[in-house]
Scaffold this active site. Sequence first.
Site, PDB file in Angstrom:
ATOM      1  N   LYS A 633       0.846  -1.181   0.000  1.00  0.00           N
ATOM      2  CA  LYS A 633       0.000   0.000   0.000  1.00  0.00           C
ATOM      3  C   LYS A 633       0.889   1.240   0.000  1.00  0.00           C
ATOM      4  O   LYS A 633       2.103   1.143   0.164  1.00  0.00           O
ATOM      5  CB  LYS A 633      -0.948   0.017   1.197  1.00  0.00           C
ATOM      6  N   ARG A 634       0.270   2.371  -0.230  1.00  0.00           N
ATOM      7  CA  ARG A 634       0.996   3.637  -0.182  1.00  0.00           C
ATOM      8  C   ARG A 634       1.768   3.747   1.134  1.00  0.00           C
ATOM      9  O   ARG A 634       1.261   3.390   2.192  1.00  0.00           O
ATOM     10  CB  ARG A 634      -0.043   4.763  -0.305  1.00  0.00           C
ATOM     11  N   LYS A 745      -9.115  -7.748  -1.452  1.00  0.00           N
ATOM     12  CA  LYS A 745      -8.485  -8.533  -2.519  1.00  0.00           C
ATOM     13  C   LYS A 745      -7.660  -9.678  -1.932  1.00  0.00           C
ATOM     14  O   LYS A 745      -7.681 -10.805  -2.447  1.00  0.00           O
ATOM     15  CB  LYS A 745      -7.596  -7.628  -3.361  1.00  0.00           C
TER      16      LYS A 745
END
Length: 892
Positions: A633-634, A745
Site C-alpha cells: 500500500k501507499r 483482494k
Amino acid sequence: MSVVDQNLKRSPTRKPDGATGVETEAAVATVSRAESPSHETKRVREQRKATTGSASAAAAAAAKSAGGHAGAPAGLGPLPAGAPAIDGIVDPAVFREAILRKLLYGVGKDATRASEHDWLVATILALRDGIVDRWIDSTRRTYASGKKRVYYLSLEFLIGRMLFDALGNLGLIETAREALAPLGVDLDRLRQAEPDAALGNGGLGRLAACFIESLSSLKLPAYGYGIRYDYGLFKQAVSDGWQREIPEDWLSFGNPWEFERPEVAYAVGFGGHVVDEPREDGSVRRVWHPGEKVLAAAYDTPVVGWRGGHVNTLRLWAAKAPHPIALEAFNHGDYVGAMAQRARIEAISRVLYPSDATPAGYELRLRQEYFFTAASLQDLVRRHLQAFGTLENLGDKAAIQLNDTHPAIAVAELMRLLVDVHDFAYDHAWRLTRATLNYTNHTLLPEALETWSVQLMERLLPRHMEIIYRINWHHLEEVSRSATQGQDLIRSVSLIDEANGRRVRMGHLAFLGSNKVNGVSALHTELMRETVFADLHALFPDRIVSKTNGVTFRRWLQQCNPALTNLLVETLGERVLDDPGVLRGLEAHADDPAFQARYAAVKRANKEALAAIIAQRTGWRVDPTAMFDVQIKRIHEYKRQLLNVLETVALYHAIKANPERPWPKRVKIFAGKAAASYTQAKLIIKLAHDVARVVNTDPVVGDRLKLIFLPNYNVSLAEAIIPAADLSEQISTAGMEASGTGNMKLALNGALTIGTLDGANVEIREHVGEENIVIFGLTAAEVTAKRKAGISPDERSARLARVLYEIETGVFSPEDPTRFDPIVEALNRNDHFLVAPDFDAYWDAQREVDDLWADQPTWWRMAILNTARIGWFSSDRTISEYAAEIWGAQPL
C-alpha cells in the site's frame, strides 16, 4: 461487422423505436475495421476453462429462464432481459486473421518484422473493433431509454493493463491465446508488454477503476471523468535503499485503447475579473472574464462490462494551449520563450499530484482540480441538453459523484454554469445543484480534506469565490436562525476557516452542495459523523450515509489468480464467475484434506511465480515454502509500515537469541510508493532496506526471515503479489483508514488478515468470522483517549526499547548512525500514529500467526473460509447500493 461480433454468440437485440440520438463523439468515430470473413466460421464447441471468464451454456440458460442475466450479481435482482448474452465461443482462426490485418494496416508492419509491441497493438486493435460495436450500441440504448446517467468524477483512475481485462470480460482469453500461438506470439508475454496506465496512485484510483468496470457490468449508463496524465504519479526506482522518482512514460508508444476526440474541446478559464453587465430587462448579471484560457481536449476509452453486455466511457482530459506557439517571438529568435506559455498550460495534465511544497506546485494542484472538473461539467451539461433539451430536469436525469474532495469545486462551478451561463435564478440553481451532486469522503486525515487559500482562490477563480461567499452567507444565515450554540458552531460549519489564514474548506463545500455524502465503511461513516463533519451532521442528520467499498472479482480473482478460479469453477460450478454469493459453497470443503491440499498447491504455485519476480527485481532469493507476509500500500505513517519493520527487527533478535526454536519461515514483503515530498515516508523505505541488508545476509537466521521491498508498486505488481500472499497486513492506526480495498483482494485470494479494527477490517471480521482473522491493538475510541492522555516513552517494553536503541545507534546504518534520528524522535516526541502503544499487541498477534502457520490444516481451513465468505465485498454490490440509494439510477 467486427470479428468479435462475427463470432461471439449474441442474442439479437432489437433496436428501440426512435433510437437515433447517437452521441457524436462516441458513436460517429471513424474506426478501422477488419474485413468480414467470406465464409461461415466453425464454432468451437468445448467449454473454456475458468481463465476465459466464460459461462457454460447451462448457466446462461438457467439465468435466462429465471428472467435474468448470467452477469447479475447475487442479491441485486436480474438485469433486464434482451441484453447481449455472450458465452465466449469464437474461432481463433478468425481472430488470428483480424490480428494480422491490424498488424499490416493498423500498425504498418509485416509479420516477419513485427516487434512484441507491434503484436500487442495489433491484438488490441482487433479486439477493440468488437468493443466499439457494443460501445455504440450501448450509447444508442442509453439515449433511447432516457434513463438517468451517472457521472463519476475522480482525479485518479488506476486502471492498470487493459488487455486481459477486456479479453476476460468478453470471454476471449483462451481464444486470443490460440489465435496467437501459430504466429509464434505468446499472449502472456504480450500481457507483460502492455504498460500500466499511470492514472492513479493507490486505493482511491483503484476503487474508481473497479467502480467504472462495475457500472458497465451492471449496465448502468455512466461516464467516468478524469485527467489524461502524460506521466502519472512517477516510476519508483530504489537506489541504495532510497526512493528515486523518475517519469512514468506510459504513453511513449501511444495508447491503442483510446480515441482522441479533437472535436470535443472546452475552454477552461483562470484568473481575470468579474464585472456587472446589464440585461435587456434592466437587471444585472455577473460575468467572468478569465485572464487565461486552457483547452480541455477529450480522449475516450471504452470500458467493457462483464460478458460484453454494456460498454461505458472513460473520458480523460488533456490540457492544450489555444495557441501552441507564440509565432512572433519565435520569428524574433526567442525559440524557448515562444513555447513557454504552452509548456505552462500543458503542465496541468503532465503529472499526477505535483509536489505542493512550492507556491507554483500548490497553484498547479488547484489548476488541475478545476481544469478537469470544469471540462467535465461543461461536457455533461452539453450532453444533457442534447438528450433532454432542458436543464430543469438535471437532478432527475443526471447523478454526479465526486470521488473525494479533489472535484469539490464542482459545487461552485455547476452553480456558475446554471446562474451565469444558463440564466437560472440563484435559489433554483442551488436546488438543481444539490439534487445532482453527491460526495464520497475517503479520509479523516486533515491533509486530505483539502483547503485552499482564499487569496489564491480569489486570484485564480474570482467568480467561484463570489459564489462560495454567497453559499456560505445563506448557509450561516440559516444556522444562526436555528442554532443555539453561538459563534463556535458558526466557525465550525463555515466554508471559510478564519483561524488558519482564511482558507476555503473544500470538504464542507462538497458536503453543503451534495444530496448525499457517504463514507466508505461502516466505521469510517460513523467517525465522519462524530469528528470532521460532526457539526454539519447535526444540522443535516440525514445526509451522511455509508457505502462500504468493494472490488471487482473479475480482475482480482479471475484474471490475477486463474488457477484458483479453475479450482473454484470445478468445485462450485461456473455460476461462481457471475455470482460472488456462490463462494459460500466452499464452506462445505474447508475441512476436506484433499481440497485443502489442492487449494494449498494453487497458493504454492503462485508463490513460486512471485519468488521469481522477487529474484529478478531485487536479487534476493526467497523460499516459496515460507509464509509470505505482505504489506502492499501507499507508504504513509498512518498505515504503519514502520510498525511492521520494527517487529521484523524484534523477530530477528528473537531468532538470533534462540536459533534452535522451530521458528516458521517468513518472508516479509513490502511494496508501495511514498509521495515525492513526504520525507518521513521515504526514510521508512530506507530503513526497510537497511534492515533487509542485515537480516537477509545473516547466516544464523538463514531462510527463517527475509525482508523484501519490491519497487514500483502498481496494479500489475499487485496482480502478482496478491494471489501469493499468505498473510495480509492491515495494521493502520485505528480510526485513520477509511476502508481499504487491498484487505478485500487479499482475503478473496486466501490470505489471512492481521489487522486493527480499522476501516473495512471491522466488516471483514463480521463476514469471515472473528475466529478467521487476527485482530490486535487499540480501537478507534481507545486511540482518541490515548492521544488525549499522552504517551510516555516509559510505557515501552524492553523488546521495543532495544529495537529503537539499535536503530538510533546505527546498528543498521553504521555508515551514518544518525540517519534514522527523525523516526526515533517522532516516536519519542509525539507518536501520533501510536506505533509504540500497539507494538506489544502486534508482537503477540504475530506469534499467534506463527502458531496458526505451524498447524497447516487449521491455516488452510481459515484461508478457504476467507475466500468463501468475502463475496459481499464485490464492487457490483457497492455500485448497486449507490444506484438504488444515492443516484436513483436504473440499469438499461
